[in-house]
Structures are given as C-alpha cells and as structure tokens.
Design a protein around this motif. Sequence first.
Motif, PDB file in Angstrom:
ATOM      1  N   TYR A   1      13.606  -3.568   3.142  1.00 50.80           N
ATOM      2  CA  TYR A   1      13.982  -4.495   4.216  1.00 50.80           C
ATOM      3  C   TYR A   1      12.765  -4.996   4.998  1.00 50.80           C
ATOM      4  CZ  TYR A   1      14.874  -5.693   9.032  1.00 50.80           C
ATOM      5  OH  TYR A   1      14.796  -6.281  10.252  1.00 50.80           O
ATOM      6  N   PRO A   2      11.921  -4.109   5.568  1.00 55.58           N
ATOM      7  CA  PRO A   2      10.769  -4.647   6.302  1.00 55.58           C
ATOM      8  C   PRO A   2       9.815  -5.435   5.412  1.00 55.58           C
ATOM      9  CG  PRO A   2      10.612  -2.259   6.101  1.00 55.58           C
ATOM     10  CD  PRO A   2      11.994  -2.644   5.675  1.00 55.58           C
TER      11      PRO A   2
ATOM     12  N   GLU B   1       5.020   9.726   4.151  1.00 54.89           N
ATOM     13  CA  GLU B   1       5.002   8.810   3.006  1.00 54.89           C
ATOM     14  C   GLU B   1       6.368   8.135   2.883  1.00 54.89           C
ATOM     15  OE1 GLU B   1       2.861   7.688   0.735  1.00 54.89           O
ATOM     16  OE2 GLU B   1       1.209   8.681   1.778  1.00 54.89           O
ATOM     17  N   PRO B   2       6.462   6.841   3.200  1.00 50.48           N
ATOM     18  CA  PRO B   2       7.764   6.172   3.167  1.00 50.48           C
ATOM     19  C   PRO B   2       8.271   5.967   1.748  1.00 50.48           C
ATOM     20  CG  PRO B   2       6.028   4.590   3.615  1.00 50.48           C
ATOM     21  CD  PRO B   2       5.380   5.948   3.633  1.00 50.48           C
TER      22      PRO B   2
ATOM     23  N   GLN C   1       7.791  -7.680  21.077  1.00 51.29           N
ATOM     24  CA  GLN C   1       7.678  -6.761  22.207  1.00 51.29           C
ATOM     25  C   GLN C   1       8.782  -5.711  22.161  1.00 51.29           C
ATOM     26  OE1 GLN C   1       7.791  -9.741  25.298  1.00 51.29           O
ATOM     27  NE2 GLN C   1       5.556  -9.868  25.429  1.00 51.29           N
ATOM     28  N   GLY C   2       9.972  -6.114  21.725  1.00 52.30           N
ATOM     29  CA  GLY C   2      11.073  -5.171  21.600  1.00 52.30           C
ATOM     30  C   GLY C   2      10.802  -4.103  20.560  1.00 52.30           C
ATOM     31  N   GLU C   3      10.193  -4.498  19.460  1.00 49.37           N
ATOM     32  CA  GLU C   3       9.854  -3.512  18.427  1.00 49.37           C
ATOM     33  C   GLU C   3       8.802  -2.526  18.946  1.00 49.37           C
ATOM     34  OE1 GLU C   3      11.305  -3.210  15.410  1.00 49.37           O
ATOM     35  OE2 GLU C   3      12.608  -4.931  15.797  1.00 49.37           O
TER      36      GLU C   3
ATOM     37  N   TYR D   1       9.764   4.852  11.664  1.00 46.78           N
ATOM     38  CA  TYR D   1       8.415   4.628  12.187  1.00 46.78           C
ATOM     39  C   TYR D   1       7.711   3.526  11.405  1.00 46.78           C
ATOM     40  CZ  TYR D   1       3.506   5.602  13.306  1.00 46.78           C
ATOM     41  OH  TYR D   1       2.182   5.498  13.675  1.00 46.78           O
ATOM     42  N   HIS D   2       7.757   3.614  10.094  1.00 41.69           N
ATOM     43  CA  HIS D   2       7.099   2.605   9.258  1.00 41.69           C
ATOM     44  C   HIS D   2       7.833   1.270   9.316  1.00 41.69           C
ATOM     45  CE1 HIS D   2       3.930   5.006   7.339  1.00 41.69           C
ATOM     46  NE2 HIS D   2       4.774   6.019   7.472  1.00 41.69           N
ATOM     47  N   LEU D   3       9.153   1.307   9.365  1.00 45.12           N
ATOM     48  CA  LEU D   3       9.939   0.079   9.427  1.00 45.12           C
ATOM     49  C   LEU D   3       9.643  -0.695  10.708  1.00 45.12           C
ATOM     50  CD1 LEU D   3      13.729  -0.232   8.588  1.00 45.12           C
ATOM     51  CD2 LEU D   3      12.817  -1.201  10.680  1.00 45.12           C
TER      52      LEU D   3
END
Length: 220
Positions: free
Chosen positions: A112-113, A104-105, A77-79, A46-48
Amino acid sequence: MNTVTDVLEAARLRIAEDVEPNRFLDVLEQGRMPKERLKRLAGELYHLVRSDRRSFALLASRFPDAPAGDLFLAMAQGEAQALELLGGFATAVGLTTEDLRTYEPQPLAQAYPAYLARAALSGTASDTALALLANVAQSTGTYTRVADALVARHGIEERALEHFRYFADTPQALLDQATATLADGLAGGDDPVAAVRCAWTVHALEAAFWNCLAHGLDTG
C-alpha cells in the motif's frame, strides 16, 4: 462521470464489489492475537506511516496551490503526528524506538505505501483526494475496531492507543479540502477513470496490509 458526486459514487461502487473479511481483525477481536503479531503490527505501521509522510510531502510540493497544497501539507503533518503517537503502542508491546527502526517490513504489507508513493510521484491530485474520500469510512472504522479490541481483548491501556484513535477520526475540514481538491482537479482535466482506479487500488492494498499480518494464523 465528471462531477465529484459521480466520481465518488463510482469509486464506492467499485470498492463495494471487492470487500474481503479482515482476517487480522477477526483474530484480534476474538482475543487470540499472539503478542509477536502485535509487535509486527507496530513495526509495519512505523514503516508505512514514514513512507506516507514522504508521499504526502511530495504531493504538496507537486501541487502547492490551494486547495491541493493545503490538503497534502495537512496530511503530511498528520502522518508526522501519527508516527509520534505510535511510540506509545510500541512501548506497550515491548518495542523500543531502535526496534522500530531496525524492524524488517514484510513486502506485501508495504504494498500500500509503495503504491501511494507511486501515485505521489506520477499521479494527479484527484487520484489521492478521491482515494481518501472513498475509503475513509472503512479505514476509520477499522482503526476504531482495532483500538477497541486491543483494549477489551488484549489488555492494552487506552493511553497507548492514541495512534489508532488518531486515524479513527478524520476531521471534516480535511475531507472538505479533499472534496475541493477533487473538484478542482476534475475541472482542470484530471482523468476520473484513473482516479477511481487509484481509490480502488488503495482499498485493495489496505486490505492486503491487514491480511498480511494474519498470514499463518489460525483464523477459523
């Protein structure tokens, strides 16, 4: 190293030198993944994905002209679509939308993100285009195996796995846009060495994402 073919081959060779086992996938395919870790997977994704959507939108604003603008707008748009599809998996593992928002990530899982956000802010169009092209086979293969294992080994219904199936199938049209973006960037003076470095770093940090999710598990 100034053609698309040369740069893509250099990136693939660099990535091939640094392939590690996917410990999360190993445990998942063995049917030993605790449900708590599946909840963690949903929360991290979700956070990524939210971060990547912003990164691609930023790239589209920095490089609005075709082909780069078309590529990055399509990716943003794909994300957004992938984020919506993630809700089905979250529900299947017992999470609500509010659970995803308040999750909490883990810092290393989000490396990576975070790197992609930096590349979106200060990198070239070629950097991200090459990262997509050089890593697409491994990335789509991983998502396919995750989805297959969730069905076969963990009893998750196929209808809850649209998020994973979406990322397991990158349209050829998007890859063609990435190839055109890379060619255009190289012709305009983008640094091919930096692009290869970006592709390799994305590979390494994608691997770190999965392995962070396996931290503390018995992976033997």
